[in-house]
Design an enzyme around this catalytic site. Structure first.
Site, PDB file in Angstrom:
ATOM      1  N   VAL A   1      11.331  -4.783   3.087  1.00  0.00           N
ATOM      2  CA  VAL A   1      11.015  -4.835   4.519  1.00  0.00           C
ATOM      3  C   VAL A   1      11.235  -3.461   5.142  1.00  0.00           C
ATOM      4  CG1 VAL A   1      11.670  -5.904   6.723  1.00  0.00           C
ATOM      5  CG2 VAL A   1      11.630  -7.279   4.616  1.00  0.00           C
TER       6      VAL A   1
ATOM      7  N   LYS B   1       0.848  -1.199   0.000  1.00  0.00           N
ATOM      8  CA  LYS B   1       0.000   0.000   0.000  1.00  0.00           C
ATOM      9  C   LYS B   1       0.876   1.238   0.000  1.00  0.00           C
ATOM     10  CE  LYS B   1       0.901   1.582   4.292  1.00  0.00           C
ATOM     11  NZ  LYS B   1       1.451   2.922   4.609  1.00  0.00           N
TER      12      LYS B   1
ATOM     13  N   ALA C   1       3.570  -1.520   4.201  1.00  0.00           N
ATOM     14  CA  ALA C   1       2.698  -2.503   4.866  1.00  0.00           C
ATOM     15  C   ALA C   1       2.945  -3.922   4.379  1.00  0.00           C
ATOM     16  CB  ALA C   1       1.220  -2.134   4.705  1.00  0.00           C
TER      17      ALA C   1
ATOM     18  N   ASP D   1      -2.529  -1.777  10.369  1.00  0.00           N
ATOM     19  CA  ASP D   1      -2.739  -1.780   8.920  1.00  0.00           C
ATOM     20  C   ASP D   1      -3.336  -3.089   8.403  1.00  0.00           C
ATOM     21  OD1 ASP D   1      -1.834   0.790   8.521  1.00  0.00           O
ATOM     22  OD2 ASP D   1       0.200   0.198   7.973  1.00  0.00           O
TER      23      ASP D   1
ATOM     24  N   GLY E   1       4.633  -6.426   5.878  1.00  0.00           N
ATOM     25  CA  GLY E   1       4.352  -7.380   6.950  1.00  0.00           C
ATOM     26  C   GLY E   1       2.876  -7.476   7.256  1.00  0.00           C
ATOM     27  N   SER E   2       2.197  -6.351   7.309  1.00  0.00           N
ATOM     28  CA  SER E   2       0.759  -6.344   7.580  1.00  0.00           C
ATOM     29  C   SER E   2       0.003  -7.124   6.514  1.00  0.00           C
ATOM     30  CB  SER E   2       0.240  -4.902   7.632  1.00  0.00           C
ATOM     31  OG  SER E   2       0.813  -4.199   8.718  1.00  0.00           O
TER      32      SER E   2
END
Length: 294
Positions: A105, A21, A110, A146, A112-113
């Site tokens: 990373v 995003k 976002a 998120d 990881g989200s």
């Protein structure tokens, strides 16, 4: 869009795309009594994604990625998503998860989200639990602010700590160039500095919503605004340099995503966007030419 609508099932395996995003706007309204910051932002999905493969197994949780330095235990959000799912649904079983990371990373995208959201949706399909969107949101919020957005994606207004979502008219498909310099930004540290930082310019939410309603990409591009950018840019001047170069290369508008360090630009001319991407690729590894998706 719903993340679960895009998941492919193959017997006991689910294959999901976990999308990145960007923030069209990001405003920090202040610190709340619980220590979190109240924010208001317009978020947009772009067609850069991690591939998340979830296999159903009898017991246990196993997580692996193509990046050796990422944790494969309870510190990984995908692992946490499994724990939350099985604890809430009371289902007996486990999961083996393979994540191929394409999204950088700690980039403000976002990544990881999105992985956590993908695992929740994949497990819901694999185990036939038929969780409601409200239940998925509830589980997602436990993982990160998120994650609920990543479950639905598209163009949305987010309030609170990011969990209060309102769908907006979709941004027409637009060419986006993402550039992440090789620096690490601490989101908690940036938020801490926001408390004392002057904010000379805030997003014009009303104008942005009107531009989205009209499908006016040039207007949207001119209204891009992230109040965290000035704080992150003061610490890492390279962010300002990337933004300036994007605009010189023909971007309609440019801004930083999240707490950084990724900077993105909107282009109406695909040839100019490609030429710009090529020029940045000689300087940085993480340069992605993509499109917005609805």
């Amino acid at each position: 869009m719903l993340l679960s609508d895009d998941i492919i099932l193959n017997g006991g395996r689910a294959i999901a795309k976990s999308y990145a995003k960007i923030n069209l706007t990001l405003d920090v309204l202040g610190r709340m009594e619980n220590g979190y910051h109240e924010i208001e932002m317009v978020m947009q999905t772009v067609n850069l994604f991690d591939l998340v493969i979830v296999d159903r197994q009898e017991h246990g949780i196993r997580v692996s990625t193509n990046l050796r330095y990422l944790p494969n235990n309870e510190k990984n959000i995908a692992y946490k998503a499994c724990m939350e799912f099985f604890a809430y649904t009371k289902r007996q079983g486990g999961a083996k998860i393979l994540i191929h990371k394409n999204i950088p990373v700690a980039a403000g995208l976002a990544g990881g989200s999105g992985n956590g959201a993908a695992v929740l949706c994949a497990l819901d399909l694999l185990y036939g639990t038929r969780l409601t969107l409200e239940e998925l949101f509830m589980l997602g919020q436990r993982l990160g602010a998120d994650v609920p957005y990543c479950i639905t994606g598209g163009t949305q207004l987010a309030k609170g700590i990011g969990e209060q979502l309102t769908p907006l008219p979709p941004l027409p498909k637009t060419t986006v160039l993402l550039v992440k310099p090789p620096i690490n930004v601490s989101t908690p540290a940036i938020y801490a500095q926001m408390d004392a930082a002057p904010i000379p310019e805030r997003p014009d939410k009303a104008a942005m919503l009107a531009a989205l309603a009209a499908g006016d990409v040039p207007a949207v591009s001119g209204l891009l605004c992230n109040v965290m950018e000035q704080v992150t840019r003061a610490q890492f001047p390279v962010i300002g340099g990337i933004k300036k170069k994007l605009l010189l290369n023909g971007a309609l508008g440019a801004s930083m995503s999240g707490s950084g360090p990724t900077v993105f630009g909107f282009f109406s001319d695909d040839a100019a966007a490609k030429q710009s991407a090529d020029s940045f690729s000689t300087m940085y590894k993480d340069v992605f030419l993509t499109k917005t998706i609805q």
